[in-house]
Design a protein around this motif. Sequence first.
Motif, PDB file in Angstrom:
ATOM      1  N   ALA A 168      -8.067  -7.821  -2.243  1.00 32.60           N
ATOM      2  CA  ALA A 168      -7.418  -6.428  -2.070  1.00 32.60           C
ATOM      3  C   ALA A 168      -8.141  -5.887  -3.547  1.00 32.60           C
ATOM      4  N   CYS A 170      -6.953  -2.283  -5.270  1.00 30.61           N
ATOM      5  CA  CYS A 170      -5.728  -1.595  -5.232  1.00 30.61           C
ATOM      6  C   CYS A 170      -5.878  -0.498  -6.383  1.00 30.61           C
ATOM      7  N   ILE A 196      -6.777  -0.513  -1.120  1.00 27.20           N
ATOM      8  CA  ILE A 196      -5.436  -0.085  -0.941  1.00 27.20           C
ATOM      9  C   ILE A 196      -5.159   1.078  -1.799  1.00 27.20           C
ATOM     10  N   ALA A 197      -4.830   2.170  -1.524  1.00 26.85           N
ATOM     11  CA  ALA A 197      -4.652   3.245  -2.302  1.00 26.85           C
ATOM     12  C   ALA A 197      -4.031   4.445  -1.639  1.00 26.85           C
ATOM     13  N   MET A 217       0.863  -0.562   0.438  1.00 27.73           N
ATOM     14  CA  MET A 217       0.488  -1.700  -0.350  1.00 27.73           C
ATOM     15  C   MET A 217       1.055  -2.999   0.201  1.00 27.73           C
ATOM     16  N   LEU A 221      -1.497  -6.028   1.136  1.00 28.21           N
ATOM     17  CA  LEU A 221      -1.614  -7.067   0.328  1.00 28.21           C
ATOM     18  C   LEU A 221      -1.266  -8.451   1.272  1.00 28.21           C
ATOM     19  N   VAL A 227      -5.801 -10.124  -5.964  1.00 21.79           N
ATOM     20  CA  VAL A 227      -5.107  -8.879  -6.176  1.00 21.79           C
ATOM     21  C   VAL A 227      -5.788  -8.333  -7.344  1.00 21.79           C
ATOM     22  N   MET A 229      -6.545  -4.999  -9.429  1.00 15.05           N
ATOM     23  CA  MET A 229      -5.971  -3.587  -9.633  1.00 15.05           C
ATOM     24  C   MET A 229      -6.851  -2.870 -10.441  1.00 15.05           C
ATOM     25  N   PHE A 252       2.546   2.339  -5.624  1.00  9.27           N
ATOM     26  CA  PHE A 252       1.101   1.320  -5.625  1.00  9.27           C
ATOM     27  C   PHE A 252       1.102   0.656  -6.909  1.00  9.27           C
ATOM     28  N   GLU A 279      -0.146   1.372 -12.894  1.00  2.90           N
ATOM     29  CA  GLU A 279      -0.848   0.811 -11.800  1.00  2.90           C
ATOM     30  C   GLU A 279      -0.597  -0.984 -11.839  1.00  2.90           C
TER      31      GLU A 279
END
Length: 322
Positions: A168, A170, A196-197, A217, A221, A227, A229, A252, A279
């Motif tokens: 993911a 993100c 993811i956003a 999110m 996830l 993950v 970021m 997020f 974030e």
Amino acid sequence: MTGKAKDTNSFPHSHLLGIEGLSASEITYLLDRAETYVEQNRQADKRKTLLRGRTIINLFFEASTRTITSFELAGKRLGGDVINMAVSASSMQKGETIVDTAMTLNAMHPDVIAVRHSDSGAVKLLSEKVNCAVINGGDGKHEHPTQALLDALTIRRRKGKLAGLQVAICGDIAHSRVARSNIHLLNTMGATVRLIAPKTLIPTDIAKMGAEVFNDMNQGLQNCDIVMMLRLQTERMHKNFFPSIREYFHFFGLTYEKLANAKPDALVMHPGPMNRGVEIDSEVADDIGRSAIREQVEMGVAVRMACLEALTLNAPEQDLNA
Ligand code: CP
């Protein structure tokens, strides 16, 4: 895109301008070479002579801590001569163009120029004006290939593979060259990518690159192995993309609560620099049981050594009149 191909070498390219267009075997070659440098970098004597007599110029038109320092360390640890051009004190301040700057540096016979620039495509343009190898240290929103390679090395070392993993990515996908290079690399290596956003930070056509898009999110996830970021790149934002930082973090920002949706052994990554509390929650970022953020920085030196090695050892003789 990686410039004109040469006929021998397991990395048969004159430049490293992006991950797009690289094959799985070329990526694996660079990761395998980088792996050999990880142990060397942990020794007291880190110096080799492989690039003795070679010159590397770092030409960074945008701020950097990790990338420029690791290119400098990589070049020096391989025995090369490294020059960091201070763009703010260069003749560009007197109006010299990027092309004239590149051709001026080229006349001094460097072997590699590592370039960062705020415009997508600027590094490719520069590569067409010089006859040494050029490495893209990040161009606008386009690509950051050595970041994706160091991320891949970090993941491969922790998970033993790239193929089959659910990754993911993100955050601020819209402004992220790191996201683009990682999507290319992870797809090429057989991983599955989720983005993811908030809708405002996802380009409309990004799914065409081969990624599933989520705006929630907790959903995105679910069962992820990695993950990754991303920083909110406010320096590239010329309008409001979300109501407030507080609201962005609420929906997020990575917290333990949201991370619980991923696999129990999911690895947390961030290319840096981090905006703590924007974030990513500080506790998650600093959790050595979950976070590989410091390891990513370490892998950056090894990956850049591998890239310098691949692009210099099989380079053709320079011809300044070419
Ligand atoms: N990840 C990354 O490119 O960091 P720097 O901007 O510090 O080089």
